[in-house]
Enzyme design. Structure first.
Site, mmCIF file in Angstrom:
data_model
loop_
_atom_site.group_PDB
_atom_site.id
_atom_site.type_symbol
_atom_site.label_atom_id
_atom_site.label_comp_id
_atom_site.label_asym_id
_atom_site.label_seq_id
_atom_site.Cartn_x
_atom_site.Cartn_y
_atom_site.Cartn_z
ATOM 1 N N ASP A 1 -7.954 -36.289 -0.007
ATOM 2 C CA ASP A 1 -9.248 -35.913 0.540
ATOM 3 C C ASP A 1 -9.196 -35.761 2.067
ATOM 4 O O ASP A 1 -8.141 -35.952 2.675
ATOM 5 C CB ASP A 1 -10.254 -37.015 0.123
ATOM 6 C CG ASP A 1 -11.569 -36.456 -0.351
ATOM 7 O OD1 ASP A 1 -11.993 -35.430 0.185
ATOM 8 O OD2 ASP A 1 -12.176 -37.067 -1.254
ATOM 9 N N TRP B 1 -11.661 -29.051 1.370
ATOM 10 C CA TRP B 1 -12.960 -28.368 1.258
ATOM 11 C C TRP B 1 -12.989 -26.958 1.848
ATOM 12 O O TRP B 1 -14.060 -26.405 2.092
ATOM 13 C CB TRP B 1 -14.085 -29.198 1.896
ATOM 14 C CG TRP B 1 -14.021 -30.652 1.598
ATOM 15 C CD1 TRP B 1 -13.767 -31.234 0.386
ATOM 16 C CD2 TRP B 1 -14.189 -31.741 2.519
ATOM 17 N NE1 TRP B 1 -13.780 -32.601 0.495
ATOM 18 C CE2 TRP B 1 -14.034 -32.937 1.787
ATOM 19 C CE3 TRP B 1 -14.471 -31.808 3.888
ATOM 20 C CZ2 TRP B 1 -14.137 -34.192 2.381
ATOM 21 C CZ3 TRP B 1 -14.566 -33.063 4.472
ATOM 22 C CH2 TRP B 1 -14.405 -34.228 3.725
ATOM 23 N N GLY B 2 -11.820 -26.392 2.128
ATOM 24 C CA GLY B 2 -11.806 -25.035 2.673
ATOM 25 C C GLY B 2 -12.138 -24.969 4.152
ATOM 26 O O GLY B 2 -12.238 -23.875 4.722
ATOM 27 N N ASN C 1 -10.449 -25.464 6.829
ATOM 28 C CA ASN C 1 -9.430 -24.847 7.689
ATOM 29 C C ASN C 1 -8.669 -23.749 6.948
ATOM 30 O O ASN C 1 -7.468 -23.577 7.156
ATOM 31 C CB ASN C 1 -8.459 -25.911 8.205
ATOM 32 C CG ASN C 1 -9.161 -26.936 9.078
ATOM 33 O OD1 ASN C 1 -9.382 -26.701 10.259
ATOM 34 N ND2 ASN C 1 -9.532 -28.059 8.482
ATOM 35 N N ASP D 1 -18.317 -30.010 -2.274
ATOM 36 C CA ASP D 1 -18.337 -30.551 -3.640
ATOM 37 C C ASP D 1 -19.263 -29.774 -4.581
ATOM 38 O O ASP D 1 -20.320 -29.296 -4.188
ATOM 39 C CB ASP D 1 -18.805 -32.006 -3.612
ATOM 40 C CG ASP D 1 -17.745 -32.901 -3.001
ATOM 41 O OD1 ASP D 1 -16.721 -32.377 -2.516
ATOM 42 O OD2 ASP D 1 -17.958 -34.124 -3.000
HETATM 43 C C1 GLA Z 1 -14.995 -35.866 -1.562
HETATM 44 C C2 GLA Z 1 -14.339 -34.952 -2.581
HETATM 45 C C3 GLA Z 1 -14.852 -35.275 -3.966
HETATM 46 C C4 GLA Z 1 -14.574 -36.733 -4.284
HETATM 47 C C5 GLA Z 1 -15.213 -37.611 -3.225
HETATM 48 C C6 GLA Z 1 -14.827 -39.064 -3.377
HETATM 49 O O1 GLA Z 1 -16.362 -35.605 -1.453
HETATM 50 O O2 GLA Z 1 -14.565 -33.616 -2.269
HETATM 51 O O3 GLA Z 1 -14.247 -34.441 -4.926
HETATM 52 O O4 GLA Z 1 -13.189 -36.949 -4.351
HETATM 53 O O5 GLA Z 1 -14.789 -37.216 -1.911
HETATM 54 O O6 GLA Z 1 -15.375 -39.856 -2.378
#
Ligand code: GLA
Length: 458
Positions: free
Chosen positions: A218, A252-253, A255, A273
């Site tokens: 993450d 999460w894209g 960078n 998410d």
């Molecule tokens: C981020 C990730 C999720 C999950 C949570 C856990 O938000 O993008 O997919 O792994 O952390 O805290």
């Protein structure tokens, strides 16, 4: 104790006393390795402690530098460059098709424990999901104790996982699953548990000792760290630990990982998410239709062993209607997305199980050509997504994103990439529809989709 930045240094040598044996030793570090790690970690000392397999805090009694003759410098450089090529790589070939499995986060968040994971494993087997391809069980955030042990090692929360992670890994392996785990490239995970920053090599060895096969990494609490360098550090750490691990970047894209992550991991998140709704939009999370729109244009970056990841499945979760679950699954398969079920499989309906285990739909996702599909046309409320398949076939998905039922007329000639005549199969309705010589006419309810597979007619 002396710590030195790498700039201007040819080789760094760390002298250390092994606390366990009392023995003295030295370990040398290449300039290239050191520079990379300095960028990623901002602190060479931590890297040296990890690489030298010696515990903090008295890792290096001194760090000395050599300035060699130009000839020797050149020889060093050659040596370092050749050692770098062995050092800097991911484990190739672990994800020829998009990974499939189950992940704890979407339904259970922090409410996880050993019993839950074992129960899920049993149901994945008895429901036929394992057989359908869901072979990796990933324990997401909140499995850890709040602090590392005195040696800096990660430990599982003893109340949630009393048997420990090695035993759980053994259990999952015995049932034929891969064992996946979550951590974070920052100082803490998003839920506040110890993150991997500065402990990459140590953690990679821990994961290897537990039998971990899949790591979701993450991006919370990363401070000013550079994403590419940070994820490369973890890739190198996994490689150095020696156990093949599918590396899932969860950045999460932010960078644009599609531009650099193919050499780093096997899949990378492209957005924030997912949430179990059709098109709602939160600060950090959003419905699957919002995520779908963000995949447009990314198709060229995916392929075998390097996949765009539009996040885990919400199929079967309470915020989605059955039709929305079905359309979500269809489109994730068109996207060649990793298929990580995120529902409570112990309590799923037959309809949801039938969606998740439909072998013809999964075959579109897992097609060996490994091409991600793309949006061919978008009209208000209606979209056509297509995916090229092996053996000259195509998958075509028509999505009704509008609020009303729609009658769909599709003249196949309007899809110019279709050369020749194809047999048409409506997968969800389990029906052969004739060929592309005839117009397709069908009803699509609101927030639902039709998925067809086209095979060249003989
Ligand atoms: C981020 C990730 C999720 C999950 C949570 C856990 O938000 O993008 O997919 O792994 O952390 O805290």
């Amino acid at each position: 104790m002396q710590y030195q930045r790498a700039a201007g240094v040819d080789v760094l040598v760390c002298r250390f006393i092994d606390e366990a044996t009392g023995g003295r030793g030295t370990e040398a570090f290449s300039l290239v390795q050191t520079l990379r790690l300095c960028v990623a970690l901002g602190n060479i000392r931590r890297y040296i402690q990890q690489r030298a397999r010696i515990p903090a805090p008295q890792a290096c009694s001194s760090i000395i530098t050599h300035r060699d003759t130009p000839m020797r410098q050149f020889a060093w450089l050659l040596l370092l460059l050749t050692s770098m090529s062995a050092f800097a790589q991911k484990f190739d070939g672990l994800a020829p098709t998009p990974p499939m499995g189950w992940n704890s986060w979407n339904t259970f968040a922090g409410n996880i424990n050993e019993q839950l994971i074992k129960g899920v494993a049993e149901v994945l087997v008895s429901s036929g999901m394992q057989k359908a391809g869901y072979t990796c069980i990933v324990i997401d955030d909140c499995w850890e104790a709040m602090a590392r042990d005195t040696m800096g090692n990660l430990i599982a929360d003893p109340a949630k996982f009393p048997g420990g992670m090695k035993a759980l890994g053994d259990y999952l392996h015995a049932k034929g699953f891969k064992f996946g785990i979550h951590n974070c490239a920052g100082t803490q995970t998003c839920a506040g548990f110890p993150g991997g920053r500065g402990h990459e090599f140590q953690d990679a060895r821990t994961y290897a000792s537990w039998g971990v096969d899949y790591l979701k990494y993450d991006w919370c609490n990363h401070g000013t760290a550079n994403a590419e360098e940070t994820y490369k550090t973890m890739r190198d750490a996994l490689h150095a630990a020696g156990r093949p691990v599918i590396f899932s970047l969860c950045e999460w894209g932010n960078n644009q990982p599609w531009l650099w992550a193919a050499k780093v991991g096997h899949l990378w998140r492209t957005t924030g998410d997912i949430r179990d709704c059709f098109d709602c939009q939160g600060v950090y999370d959003m419905g699957w239709k919002v995520i779908l729109d963000k995949q447009v244009g990314l198709e060229k970056y995916a392929g075998p062993d390097h996949w765009n990841d539009p996040d885990m499945l919400e199929v079967g979760n309470k915020g989605l209607s059955l039709g929305e679950s079905r359309a979500h699954f269809s489109l994730w398969c068109i996207l060649a997305a990793p298929l990580m079920a995120g529902n409570d499989v112990r309590n799923m309906s037959k309809e949801i199980r039938d969606i998740l285990t439909n072998s013809e739909v999964i075959a579109i996702d897992q097609d060996p050509l490994g091409k991600q599909g793309y949006r061919f046309i978008e009209n208000p409320g209606k979209e056509i997504w297509v995916k090229e398949l092996s053996n000259g076939g195509w998958a075509v998905c028509v999505l009704n994103g509008g609020d009303n039922r729609m009658e769909m007329h599709l003249n196949w000639n309007s899809l110019p990439f279709l050369k020749g005549t194809f047999r048409v199969r409506d997968i969800w309705n389990n029906k052969d529809l004739g060929t592309t010589k005839e117009e397709f006419v069908g009803q699509i309810p609101s927030h639902n989709a039709i998925l067809m597979r086209l095979a060249p007619a003989q």
